[in-house]
Design an enzyme around this catalytic site. Structure first.
Site, PDB file in Angstrom:
ATOM      1  N   ASP A  58      12.021 -11.449  -9.933  1.00 39.28           N
ATOM      2  CA  ASP A  58      11.954 -12.868 -10.295  1.00 39.28           C
ATOM      3  C   ASP A  58      13.138 -13.668  -9.768  1.00 39.28           C
ATOM      4  O   ASP A  58      12.967 -14.716  -9.127  1.00 39.28           O
ATOM      5  CB  ASP A  58      11.881 -13.004 -11.823  1.00 39.28           C
ATOM      6  CG  ASP A  58      10.580 -12.462 -12.382  1.00 39.28           C
ATOM      7  OD1 ASP A  58       9.604 -12.360 -11.609  1.00 39.28           O
ATOM      8  OD2 ASP A  58      10.531 -12.152 -13.586  1.00 39.28           O
ATOM      9  N   GLY A  77      -9.265   0.786   8.456  1.00 36.41           N
ATOM     10  CA  GLY A  77      -8.498   1.017   7.244  1.00 36.41           C
ATOM     11  C   GLY A  77      -7.769   2.330   7.312  1.00 36.41           C
ATOM     12  O   GLY A  77      -8.046   3.167   8.186  1.00 36.41           O
ATOM     13  N   PRO A  78      -6.821   2.547   6.410  1.00 35.60           N
ATOM     14  CA  PRO A  78      -6.059   3.799   6.420  1.00 35.60           C
ATOM     15  C   PRO A  78      -6.957   5.010   6.206  1.00 35.60           C
ATOM     16  O   PRO A  78      -8.074   4.902   5.689  1.00 35.60           O
ATOM     17  CB  PRO A  78      -5.089   3.624   5.236  1.00 35.60           C
ATOM     18  CG  PRO A  78      -5.078   2.162   4.937  1.00 35.60           C
ATOM     19  CD  PRO A  78      -6.416   1.648   5.334  1.00 35.60           C
ATOM     20  N   THR A  79      -6.461   6.161   6.595  1.00 33.50           N
ATOM     21  CA  THR A  79      -7.194   7.407   6.388  1.00 33.50           C
ATOM     22  C   THR A  79      -7.443   7.642   4.908  1.00 33.50           C
ATOM     23  O   THR A  79      -6.546   7.479   4.087  1.00 33.50           O
ATOM     24  CB  THR A  79      -6.391   8.587   6.966  1.00 33.50           C
ATOM     25  OG1 THR A  79      -6.171   8.359   8.359  1.00 33.50           O
ATOM     26  CG2 THR A  79      -7.139   9.892   6.775  1.00 33.50           C
ATOM     27  N   GLY A 138     -12.337   5.845   2.504  1.00 30.27           N
ATOM     28  CA  GLY A 138     -13.753   5.978   2.180  1.00 30.27           C
ATOM     29  C   GLY A 138     -14.693   5.346   3.181  1.00 30.27           C
ATOM     30  O   GLY A 138     -15.802   4.952   2.819  1.00 30.27           O
ATOM     31  N   GLU A 162       6.372 -11.119 -19.719  1.00 30.83           N
ATOM     32  CA  GLU A 162       5.141 -11.564 -19.054  1.00 30.83           C
ATOM     33  C   GLU A 162       4.503 -12.746 -19.788  1.00 30.83           C
ATOM     34  O   GLU A 162       3.909 -13.621 -19.156  1.00 30.83           O
ATOM     35  CB  GLU A 162       4.146 -10.406 -18.946  1.00 30.83           C
ATOM     36  CG  GLU A 162       4.671  -9.191 -18.188  1.00 30.83           C
ATOM     37  CD  GLU A 162       5.164  -9.515 -16.789  1.00 30.83           C
ATOM     38  OE1 GLU A 162       4.716 -10.520 -16.199  1.00 30.83           O
ATOM     39  OE2 GLU A 162       6.021  -8.763 -16.286  1.00 30.83           O
ATOM     40  N   THR A 220     -16.266   6.850   5.636  1.00 26.52           N
ATOM     41  CA  THR A 220     -17.426   7.736   5.781  1.00 26.52           C
ATOM     42  C   THR A 220     -18.325   7.664   4.552  1.00 26.52           C
ATOM     43  O   THR A 220     -19.557   7.655   4.676  1.00 26.52           O
ATOM     44  CB  THR A 220     -16.954   9.184   6.001  1.00 26.52           C
ATOM     45  OG1 THR A 220     -16.085   9.229   7.145  1.00 26.52           O
ATOM     46  CG2 THR A 220     -18.134  10.107   6.236  1.00 26.52           C
ATOM     47  N   HIS A 248       6.117 -15.932 -18.469  1.00 28.21           N
ATOM     48  CA  HIS A 248       5.545 -16.365 -17.183  1.00 28.21           C
ATOM     49  C   HIS A 248       4.225 -17.101 -17.392  1.00 28.21           C
ATOM     50  O   HIS A 248       3.995 -18.184 -16.833  1.00 28.21           O
ATOM     51  CB  HIS A 248       5.298 -15.143 -16.289  1.00 28.21           C
ATOM     52  CG  HIS A 248       6.530 -14.569 -15.673  1.00 28.21           C
ATOM     53  ND1 HIS A 248       7.423 -15.312 -14.945  1.00 28.21           N
ATOM     54  CD2 HIS A 248       7.012 -13.294 -15.658  1.00 28.21           C
ATOM     55  CE1 HIS A 248       8.403 -14.531 -14.509  1.00 28.21           C
ATOM     56  NE2 HIS A 248       8.179 -13.296 -14.940  1.00 28.21           N
TER      57      HIS A 248
END
Length: 659
Positions: free
Chosen positions: A551, A258-260, A263, A469, A265, A472
Site C-alpha cells: 500500500d 499459455g504456460p505448460t 490445460g 481490508e 490439451t 480499503h
C-alpha cells in the site's frame, strides 16, 4: 509337446544341425546376453511358444509380438533379447539383438534401422494400434500367450526351486511389476520367493474409484473467452451439419497459447466432445520424427488427410511454435522455410480443407512466423492462463468428485496458488493413491493431506487483516473511487513464503482520461488500510510496505508521478520518468517534501472518513471476521445502512393538517 517338454529336450540334446533351437542358459556369448531372472525366463517361455517356427539356428525374421494387458514391457524386452541370443551368434563388434517398442517414440527410426538386419522383434503394448503398414512391414504379427502353469514350472525347474502348488499359484497370480521387483539381478530365487510370500499385495478397496467423465466446455472453468468461442463453434458445426450454413461461415482456425500445464490439451478434448466431432492430433516433433524433410512433409499431409477423411473434425496441432519463423537465419534455414511453407499450404486449404477446424497450441506465440497467424489460417488467438481460486476448486471437483467446505476451500485456494490444471489433476491422483493405501474412501481429508503445510492464523491476526481490508473497501465506496467487487481475508498462511493474506477486488473504471482527483482518490484508497488500523488499534503493521505492490509503496509511487511525471503537482513541469523521479525524491529535499505533503493530506482525509464512518467500519469488520469473504454488494449495503441520515435546513418539514 508342451513348453516344458520342449525345453527339456532342447537342453539335453546336442546341437547337431543349424535347424536346432538354442536354449537361453547356454548363450554363445555370455557377455552379450542379459542376466536371466525368473520373470524373464517365464516371459521367454511364452515368446518361445509364440515363435516356434523361428526358434532355430540363424533364422531370419522381423516380427511384431502383441503383449497381453497384464504384460510388463521391460521384462518381455529382456526375454526377447534372450530369444534372439538363442537363435543367432552376435559376435563382438556386430549388431546386438534388436528389440524395440512398436509405436514408441523412435518406432519409425527403428523400422528404418532394421531393414538390413536379419532378425528383429518389436513388442506392441495393448494400448497401441497396428495399421496396414505394420502388417506389410512385419513377417508376422503374433499374440504372445499369457503365462501358463507349464511356463512357471519350467522356470522353477530352471532355477532349482521345488515345484509346490502354492508357489506356482503365487507366480501365476502376481502382477508382472511385482515379479520384476521381487526377482532383481543377483538376488537368490529362494529369497525372492520368500519376500513375495512375506509381503502380499494390499487388498483392493471395496469402494469403486471415482470415474472421471469426458469433459465438455461446461467443465472448462476459468478458461475465459476461449470457452465462448468454443460454444459458438459447436453451434456453427451443428448448423453446418444440418446444411443451414456453408463451411465458409465457420471459424476454422485458432491459436491457443499459455504456460505448460494450463490445460490446452484438456480444452481440446472438451471442445471435441461439445462439438460432437473427432480429434486428430499431430505436432511438429511427431512429423519431424518421420525422417527427412520429404518424410516430414509426407507425415504432415497424412495427418491433414486423416482429418479430412473424418470431417467434420478437429485437427489439433501441438507445439506449433516449434515451426519458428522464416526470418531466422541459420544453417538450417532452407529446412525451416520448406517446413513452414508446407504447413501454410495445408492451412490455406488450397487442396480442400472443408470440415476441418485446425486448433494449434503453443507456449510462445511471439516466436511463430507471422504468416501462420494471418487471418484465414490461425487468425484468432486466445491465451489460456493459470486458473483462479474458484476455477481450481471446480477442476478439483471434476477430477476427484470431492467438494470442499469453506474452511478446506480456503486452505486449498492458498496452497494451490499458481497451480495449473495439470497440477491439480496430479494432486487428485495422489489423493486417490493415499486413500487406496489406507483402504479408505476418497475424501476431502486425503485432498488436504496432499497440500503444502499451512499454519492457521490466530484470531487477533485475522481481525487485524479484517480491519485493514475493511478500511480499503469503506473508503473506496465513500469517495466513489471504484466499485468494490469482493473483499477477502485468509485464515491460513504458508510458512516461509510471502503470500497475500487479504485483498479487495475492484471493478474496472470507466474508459476516460484520469484527472488529478482520480489520482488523489487512488492514493487515498491505498492509505485507507493503515488509517483503519490506526483508528482501531492505534498502530499499523509492516504488511503495508516493503514490496512494490504494498500500500505505502504504491501510494508513494502515485504521489511521485502526480508531482513530477504528470504535470499535476504544484507546477506543470514534468521532471522525468518514474525511475529518475525516485532519485529526485531521494536527493532533492524540496521534491521529497511535496510528495510527503500529498501523502499527508490524503492520509488526513482518509482518517476523517474512517472516524466519521466508524460504525460502518466495525460492521464490515465483524462480518468479515465471521465469513472471511464478502461480495461487494454486501459491503455497499452495510455502508448504506449505517450512513447517518441528514436533515435539510433549507425546508422545514411540513406540519400535518391536524397539527
Amino acid at each position: 509337446m508342451d513348453i516344458v517338454e520342449f525345453l527339456e529336450v532342447v537342453n539335453e540334446a546336442p546341437l547337431r544341425s543349424a535347424a536346432k533351437p538354442r536354449v537361453p542358459w547356454k548363450p554363445c556369448q555370455p557377455d552379450d546376453d542379459p542376466f536371466i531372472t525368473l520373470p524373464v525366463f517365464v516371459a521367454y517361455c511364452a515368446i518361445a511358444a509364440a515363435l516356434r517356427p523361428w526358434n532355430r539356428r540363424n533364422a531370419r525374421f522381423k516380427v511384431i509380438l502383441c503383449l497381453q494387458v497384464e504384460a510388463c514391457l521391460p521384462v518381455y524386452t529382456a526375454a526377447a533379447r534372450v530369444f534372439l541370443n538363442g537363435v543367432a551368434d552376435y559376435k563382438l563388434g556386430r549388431t546386438r539383438p534388436f528389440v524395440s517398442d512398436w509405436g514408441g517414440r523412435y518406432s519409425n527410426r527403428d523400422q528404418f534401422e532394421v531393414q538390413r538386419m536379419d532378425r528383429a522383434i518389436f513388442l506392441k503394448e495393448p494400448k497401441k494400434d497396428l495399421d496396414d503398414e505394420a502388417i506389410l512391414f512385419a513377417d508376422a504379427v503374433v499374440d504372445i500367450p499369457a503365462r501358463t502353469r507349464s511356463h512357471v514350472e519350467a522356470a522353477m525347474k530352471r532355477f532349482e526351486l521345488p515345484i509346490v502348488d502354492r508357489d506356482v499359484e503365487l507366480l501365476l497370480s502376481e502382477p508382472w511389476s511385482r515379479l520384476d521387483k521381487a526377482f532383481p539381478e543377483g538376488r537368490p530365487p529362494t529369497l525372492a520367493l520368500q519376500r513375495l510370500r512375506q509381503y502380499p499385495r494390499l487388498a483392493t478397496p471395496t469402494v469403486a474409484p471415482v470415474k472421471v467423465t469426458d469433459p465438455t466446455l461446461a467443465d472448462m472453468h476459468g478458461y475465459g473467452k476461449v470457452v465462448d468461442w468454443g460454444h459458438e463453434l459447436a453451434r456453427d458445426i451443428d448448423n453446418y451439419k444440418s446444411g443451414r450454413i456453408p463451411w465458409e461461415d465457420v471459424d476454422d482456425g485458432v491459436l491457443l497459447s499459455g504456460p505448460t500445464g494450463t490445460g490446452k490439451t484438456t480444452f481440446i478434448r472438451a471442445l471435441a466432445n461439445s462439438c460432437g466431432v473427432s480429434v486428430i492430433a499431430g505436432s511438429f516433433s511427431i512429423w519431424q520424427s518421420a525422417g527427412s524433410l520429404d518424410d516430414f512433409l509426407k507425415a504432415m499431409r497424412k495427418t491433414f488427410e486423416e482429418a479430412k477423411a473424418k470431417a467434420p473434425s478437429i485437427l489439433f496441432v501441438d507445439e506449433v511454435d516449434a515451426f519458428g519463423s522464416r526470418n531466422i537465419r541459420d544453417d538450417n534455414r532452407s529446412y525451416w522455410t520448406a517446413a513452414i511453407a508446407g504447413f501454410l499450404e495445408l492451412l490455406d486449404g488450397f487442396h480442400g480443407r472443408e470440415g476441418v477446424v485446425v486448433v494449434a497450441a503453443c507456449n510462445h506465440p511471439d516466436s511463430l512466423d507471422t504468416a501462420i497467424r494471418r487471418a484465414g489460417r490461425l487468425g484468432s488467438h486466445y491465451q489460456i492462463t493459470l486458473p483462479d481460486a474458484q476455477s481450481r476448486l471446480s477442476i478439483l471437483k471434476f477430477h476427484s468428485g470431492i467438494e470442499l467446505d469453506n474452511s478446506q476451500a480456503a486452505m486449498f485456494g492458498m496452497a494451490t496458488e499458481g497451480f495449473s490444471g495439470a497440477d491439480i489433476e496430479q494432486l487428485a491422483r495422489d489423493a486417490r493413491r493415499a486413500a487406496r493405501r489406507r483402504l479408505e474412501d476418497l475424501s476431502a481429508t486425503h485432498i488436504i493431506d496432499q497440500l503444502i503445510t499451512l499454519t492457521e492464523l490466530s484470531g487477533d491476526f485475522v481481525r487485524a487483516l479484517a480491519v485493514h481490508e475493511a478500511g480499503h473497501a469503506l473508503v473506496s465506496i465513500e469517495i466513489g473511487h471504484g466499485e468494490v467487487r469482493e473483499v477477502k481475508i485468509s485464515q491460513y498462511r504458508i510458512e516461509g513464503k510471502s503470500s497475500q493474506l487479504g485483498y479487495v477486488r475492484y471493478g474496472q473504471m470507466g474508459a476516460r482520461p484520469k484527472t488529478r482527483t482520480d489520482y488523489l482518490n487512488a492514493i487515498a484508497v491505498c492509505l485507507a488500510g493503515i488509517a483503519a488500523e490506526m483508528e482501531v488499534f492505534g498502530w499499523f503493521a509492516d504488511g503495508a510496505s516493503g514490496s512494490e505492490t504494498a500500500d505505502l509503496n504504491r501510494a508513494t509511487e502515485l504521489a511521485t508521478m502526480l508531482e513530477g511525471a504528470l504535470g499535476m503537482g504544484h507546477t506543470l513541469i514534468v521532471e522525468g520518468p518514474i525511475d529518475q523521479l525516485e532519485r529526485l525524491r531521494a536527493y532533492n529535499p524540496e521534491f521529497r517534501r511535496r510528495v510527503h505533503d500529498i501523502l499527508e493530506n490524503e492520509f488526513g482525509r482518509v482518517k476523517s472518513i474512517i472516524q466519521t464512518r466508524r460504525t460502518a467500519l466495525d460492521a464490515i469488520i465483524e462480518r468479515l471476521v465471521q465469513t472471511k469473504e464478502m461480495p461487494g454488494e454486501e459491503v455497499a449495503e452495510i455502508v448504506r445502512r449505517h450512513r447517518t441520515p441528514t436533515v435539510s435546513l433549507a425546508k422545514l418539514p411540513r406540519r400535518s393538517a391536524g397539527a
